[in-house]
Design an enzyme around this catalytic site. Sequence first.
Site, PDB file in Angstrom:
ATOM      1  N   GLY A   1       0.715  -1.231  -0.163  1.00  0.00           N
ATOM      2  CA  GLY A   1       0.114   0.146  -0.046  1.00  0.00           C
ATOM      3  C   GLY A   1       1.122   1.400   0.085  1.00  0.00           C
TER       4      GLY A   1
ATOM      5  N   GLY B   1      -0.135   4.418  -0.265  1.00  0.00           N
ATOM      6  CA  GLY B   1      -0.709   5.663  -0.404  1.00  0.00           C
ATOM      7  C   GLY B   1      -0.505   6.811   0.739  1.00  0.00           C
TER       8      GLY B   1
ATOM      9  N   ASP C   1       2.744  -1.411  -4.384  1.00  0.00           N
ATOM     10  CA  ASP C   1       1.312  -1.195  -4.574  1.00  0.00           C
ATOM     11  C   ASP C   1       0.774  -1.778  -5.859  1.00  0.00           C
ATOM     12  OD1 ASP C   1      -0.623   1.389  -3.275  1.00  0.00           O
ATOM     13  OD2 ASP C   1      -1.386   0.339  -5.037  1.00  0.00           O
TER      14      ASP C   1
ATOM     15  N   ALA D   1      -8.640   7.358  19.415  1.00  0.00           N
ATOM     16  CA  ALA D   1      -8.218   8.548  19.231  1.00  0.00           C
ATOM     17  C   ALA D   1      -8.762   9.312  18.101  1.00  0.00           C
ATOM     18  CB  ALA D   1      -6.780   8.441  18.940  1.00  0.00           C
TER      19      ALA D   1
ATOM     20  N   CYS E   1     -10.624   9.702   7.075  1.00  0.00           N
ATOM     21  CA  CYS E   1     -10.760   8.558   8.347  1.00  0.00           C
ATOM     22  C   CYS E   1     -11.747   8.966   9.404  1.00  0.00           C
ATOM     23  CB  CYS E   1      -9.442   8.678   8.874  1.00  0.00           C
ATOM     24  SG  CYS E   1      -8.257   7.731   7.829  1.00  0.00           S
TER      25      CYS E   1
ATOM     26  N   ARG F   1     -10.879  13.550  -0.007  1.00  0.00           N
ATOM     27  CA  ARG F   1     -11.662  12.421   0.462  1.00  0.00           C
ATOM     28  C   ARG F   1     -12.539  13.082   1.474  1.00  0.00           C
ATOM     29  NH1 ARG F   1      -7.568   7.353   1.249  1.00  0.00           N
ATOM     30  NH2 ARG F   1      -6.334   9.057   1.806  1.00  0.00           N
TER      31      ARG F   1
HETATM   32  P1  NAD Z   1      -4.859   5.159   0.402  1.00  0.00           P
HETATM   33  O1  NAD Z   1      -5.978   4.878  -0.512  1.00  0.00           O
HETATM   34  O2  NAD Z   1      -4.088   6.345  -0.115  1.00  0.00           O
HETATM   35  O3  NAD Z   1      -3.699   3.990  -0.081  1.00  0.00           O
HETATM   36  C1  NAD Z   1      -3.969   2.736   0.181  1.00  0.00           C
HETATM   37  C2  NAD Z   1      -3.162   1.951  -1.173  1.00  0.00           C
HETATM   38  O4  NAD Z   1      -3.338   0.418  -0.898  1.00  0.00           O
HETATM   39  C3  NAD Z   1      -3.720   2.201  -2.436  1.00  0.00           C
HETATM   40  O5  NAD Z   1      -2.667   2.706  -3.339  1.00  0.00           O
HETATM   41  C4  NAD Z   1      -4.289   0.762  -2.948  1.00  0.00           C
HETATM   42  O6  NAD Z   1      -3.935   0.774  -4.400  1.00  0.00           O
HETATM   43  C5  NAD Z   1      -3.101  -0.090  -2.392  1.00  0.00           C
HETATM   44  N1  NAD Z   1      -3.603  -1.553  -2.156  1.00  0.00           N
HETATM   45  C6  NAD Z   1      -4.917  -1.783  -1.585  1.00  0.00           C
HETATM   46  N2  NAD Z   1      -4.936  -3.136  -1.824  1.00  0.00           N
HETATM   47  C7  NAD Z   1      -3.613  -3.583  -2.095  1.00  0.00           C
HETATM   48  C8  NAD Z   1      -3.016  -5.085  -2.215  1.00  0.00           C
HETATM   49  N3  NAD Z   1      -3.525  -5.973  -1.990  1.00  0.00           N
HETATM   50  N4  NAD Z   1      -2.039  -4.868  -2.775  1.00  0.00           N
HETATM   51  C9  NAD Z   1      -1.207  -3.808  -2.912  1.00  0.00           C
HETATM   52  N5  NAD Z   1      -1.512  -2.714  -2.937  1.00  0.00           N
HETATM   53  C10 NAD Z   1      -2.900  -2.675  -2.482  1.00  0.00           C
HETATM   54  O7  NAD Z   1      -5.088   5.051   1.909  1.00  0.00           O
HETATM   55  P2  NAD Z   1      -4.368   5.767   3.171  1.00  0.00           P
HETATM   56  O8  NAD Z   1      -4.897   7.115   3.261  1.00  0.00           O
HETATM   57  O9  NAD Z   1      -2.916   5.463   2.990  1.00  0.00           O
HETATM   58  O10 NAD Z   1      -4.770   4.826   4.446  1.00  0.00           O
HETATM   59  C11 NAD Z   1      -4.303   3.649   4.348  1.00  0.00           C
HETATM   60  C12 NAD Z   1      -4.752   3.171   5.797  1.00  0.00           C
HETATM   61  O11 NAD Z   1      -4.014   3.878   6.790  1.00  0.00           O
HETATM   62  C13 NAD Z   1      -6.273   3.219   6.013  1.00  0.00           C
HETATM   63  O12 NAD Z   1      -6.708   2.138   6.777  1.00  0.00           O
HETATM   64  C14 NAD Z   1      -6.197   4.559   6.870  1.00  0.00           C
HETATM   65  O13 NAD Z   1      -7.429   4.392   7.908  1.00  0.00           O
HETATM   66  C15 NAD Z   1      -5.232   4.623   7.833  1.00  0.00           C
HETATM   67  N6  NAD Z   1      -4.709   6.010   7.989  1.00  0.00           N
HETATM   68  C16 NAD Z   1      -4.809   7.006   7.152  1.00  0.00           C
HETATM   69  C17 NAD Z   1      -4.187   8.320   7.380  1.00  0.00           C
HETATM   70  C18 NAD Z   1      -4.337   9.451   6.411  1.00  0.00           C
HETATM   71  O14 NAD Z   1      -4.074  10.412   7.068  1.00  0.00           O
HETATM   72  N7  NAD Z   1      -4.659   9.300   5.267  1.00  0.00           N
HETATM   73  C19 NAD Z   1      -3.767   8.307   8.816  1.00  0.00           C
HETATM   74  C20 NAD Z   1      -3.679   7.311   9.578  1.00  0.00           C
HETATM   75  C21 NAD Z   1      -4.110   6.176   9.316  1.00  0.00           C
HETATM   76  C1  UGA Z   2      -6.563  12.921  11.301  1.00  0.00           C
HETATM   77  C2  UGA Z   2      -5.825  12.684  12.552  1.00  0.00           C
HETATM   78  O1  UGA Z   2      -5.622  14.105  13.219  1.00  0.00           O
HETATM   79  C3  UGA Z   2      -4.613  12.062  12.727  1.00  0.00           C
HETATM   80  O2  UGA Z   2      -4.126  11.750  13.805  1.00  0.00           O
HETATM   81  C4  UGA Z   2      -4.944  10.747  12.153  1.00  0.00           C
HETATM   82  O3  UGA Z   2      -3.844   9.819  12.224  1.00  0.00           O
HETATM   83  C5  UGA Z   2      -5.672  10.666  10.778  1.00  0.00           C
HETATM   84  O4  UGA Z   2      -6.972  11.600  10.827  1.00  0.00           O
HETATM   85  C6  UGA Z   2      -6.286   9.265  10.282  1.00  0.00           C
HETATM   86  O5  UGA Z   2      -6.321   8.275  11.152  1.00  0.00           O
HETATM   87  O6  UGA Z   2      -6.431   9.246   8.974  1.00  0.00           O
HETATM   88  P1  UGA Z   2      -6.299  14.088   9.210  1.00  0.00           P
HETATM   89  O7  UGA Z   2      -7.639  13.529   8.715  1.00  0.00           O
HETATM   90  O8  UGA Z   2      -5.471  13.931   8.041  1.00  0.00           O
HETATM   91  O9  UGA Z   2      -5.628  13.571  10.513  1.00  0.00           O
HETATM   92  O10 UGA Z   2      -6.644  15.691   9.517  1.00  0.00           O
HETATM   93  P2  UGA Z   2      -6.906  16.535  10.515  1.00  0.00           P
HETATM   94  O11 UGA Z   2      -5.943  17.640  10.793  1.00  0.00           O
HETATM   95  O12 UGA Z   2      -7.289  15.861  11.893  1.00  0.00           O
HETATM   96  O13 UGA Z   2      -8.057  17.340  10.175  1.00  0.00           O
HETATM   97  C7  UGA Z   2      -9.489  16.492   9.989  1.00  0.00           C
HETATM   98  C8  UGA Z   2     -10.727  17.296   9.781  1.00  0.00           C
HETATM   99  O14 UGA Z   2     -11.036  17.897  10.910  1.00  0.00           O
HETATM  100  C9  UGA Z   2     -10.371  18.260   8.497  1.00  0.00           C
HETATM  101  O15 UGA Z   2     -11.210  18.642   7.543  1.00  0.00           O
HETATM  102  C10 UGA Z   2      -9.787  19.734   9.354  1.00  0.00           C
HETATM  103  O16 UGA Z   2     -10.167  20.891   8.720  1.00  0.00           O
HETATM  104  C11 UGA Z   2     -11.090  19.452  10.532  1.00  0.00           C
HETATM  105  N1  UGA Z   2     -10.637  20.218  11.680  1.00  0.00           N
HETATM  106  C12 UGA Z   2      -9.612  20.091  12.534  1.00  0.00           C
HETATM  107  C13 UGA Z   2     -11.520  21.100  12.130  1.00  0.00           C
HETATM  108  O17 UGA Z   2     -12.551  21.614  11.306  1.00  0.00           O
HETATM  109  N2  UGA Z   2     -11.235  21.913  13.172  1.00  0.00           N
HETATM  110  C14 UGA Z   2     -10.290  21.568  14.042  1.00  0.00           C
HETATM  111  O18 UGA Z   2     -10.081  22.424  15.073  1.00  0.00           O
HETATM  112  C15 UGA Z   2      -9.277  20.695  13.486  1.00  0.00           C
END
Ligand code: NAD
Ligand code: UGA
Length: 474
Positions: A9, A11, A34, A221, A274, A344
């Site tokens: 992955g 991403g 990926d 969290a 998320c 997203r």
């Molecule tokens: P993303 O969609 O950006 O990336 C996921 C990637 O995995 C994609 O590019 C997809 O093609 C690839 N993929 C899926 N299945 C696959 C497979 N079987 N083999 C190879 N590649 C594969 O997602 P993301 O935002 O990176 O989030 C990933 C995870 O991390 C999620 O569970 C999300 O909840 C968590 N997370 C995201 C954030 C964030 O800020 N985006 C922060 C903390 C945690």
């Molecule tokens: C959030 C968490 O902050 C991360 O710790 C976590 O890892 C991540 O989700 C995840 O699991 O994906 P993220 O969604 O990237 O991170 O960004 P944030 O800064 O948390 O903002 C999320 C949303 O809340 C945004 O739309 C932002 O504009 C909004 N927000 C944030 C508010 O409206 N008010 C605030 O005071 C803070």
Amino acid sequence: MVLKICCIGAGYVGGPTCSVIALKCPDIKVVVTDKSESRIQAWNSDRLPVYEPGLDEVVKQCRGRNLFFTTDVDTAIKEADLIFISVNTPTKTFGFGKGRAADLRYIEAAGRRIAEVAKSSKIVVEKSTVPVRAAESINNILKANTKPGVSFQVLSNPEFLAEGSAINDLLHPDRILIGGEQTEEGREAVQKLCCIYKHWIPEEKILTMNTWSSELTKLAANAFLAQRISAINSISAICEATGADITEVAHGIGTDSRIGPKFLTASVGFGGSCFQKDVLNIVYLSECLNLPAVAAFWHQVIEMNNFQRTRFARRITEKLFNTVAGKNIAVFGFAFKKDTGDTRESPAIYICKHLLEEGANLHVYDPKVPEQQIRIDLTYSEGIEDCFKVDQQVTVCTDPYSAAVNTHAIVLCTEWDEFLGLDYKKIYDSMFKPAFLFDGRKMLSIENLQKIGFHVETIGVKTSRIQNRNVADA
Ligand code: NAD
Ligand code: UGA
């Protein structure tokens, strides 16, 4: 000792996380894989698929040295001592748990792939956000398919980075969470993962716990953070109705050291991939555990977010004399927050769709979101495609000034810094009058805009009070 890491992955999490691991652990070979050819191509190019301040520099430093991006998942799995699973875990859109439960098909596919191709023992690390006890499912898949002499240890190591500040969050995390089996082998695997993080993170910030606590901590969290935003947004609605100012109230609340000042910025609603997904995950979990009161409590966080977005969209229509049909509206910002190109669950999508349904023509500008993404988001997500014509009603602009020309209103959806420094007099002069500005981020000075002549509507402020006061002052 771990010498080779594979990440499945590439991403927003897999790419930046592994880039920072490669930067801080030059002795470890990190291979990010990926299934998407285009994503991997982009990681190997000068135009990375993820916009994050500071990411380009880190990738440039490590790529080709000890950081590699490939679609050859199988080879990377075979070679690795430790495998991060960083695939997406979206909300299910079908079947049992539709709209609430996490869709675990990508996690399962990754687990099955590892089981199928691994010829030596591996530590498998859940980095994706998953429901509690998902590690058990991965374990079951791996164990049921294990070849003789091959064994697996499954760890939970959720990621806490926020988009827009990912590199800083990865370099200086508040904490690292590692959950593992309470067995000798489990503890040994946990220690090996700890050793990777110890390259740059102080030991006291690395928290180890049981696997289920680690999985639940991640969901909890995000739920707590989302809850704070819904809480302050609920108060913003009271402010708009009473004349209290949300910035003053948030400051007053946040100076209580037990509450603290962070995550108290009222907005047009939270977005991102998320918060909604993870809160819904807790709702589903609670329902499955026969805890309806807990499910209802967390569901209200989502309801409040929906209410906030809808409330803002309605306010726009109401203030524009109860009709936006045929009117031109500039939309400033489309990403779900500043410093990311990610859209997203962006509140901008919901606001734009509402305005399009009401017949408005939109001039959308965002510094990082590509035109194609804006069109996809407005055309395809959930159900209401046929009510309006994105081709005819949406123009994507390359700068905010051209977006504002001949519009009746500006709707600010994302708090990009560049919106602070614009020449609003020039913008005002190019608009139809009366010119409206709806600030969904409460980032611009109401007084300055009013002096120019704008009619300003801001989240968490009863604007007419300020306008009346200004008139009286004058
Ligand atoms: P993303 O969609 O950006 O990336 C996921 C990637 O995995 C994609 O590019 C997809 O093609 C690839 N993929 C899926 N299945 C696959 C497979 N079987 N083999 C190879 N590649 C594969 O997602 P993301 O935002 O990176 O989030 C990933 C995870 O991390 C999620 O569970 C999300 O909840 C968590 N997370 C995201 C954030 C964030 O800020 N985006 C922060 C903390 C945690
Ligand atoms: C959030 C968490 O902050 C991360 O710790 C976590 O890892 C991540 O989700 C995840 O699991 O994906 P993220 O969604 O990237 O991170 O960004 P944030 O800064 O948390 O903002 C999320 C949303 O809340 C945004 O739309 C932002 O504009 C909004 N927000 C944030 C508010 O409206 N008010 C605030 O005071 C803070």
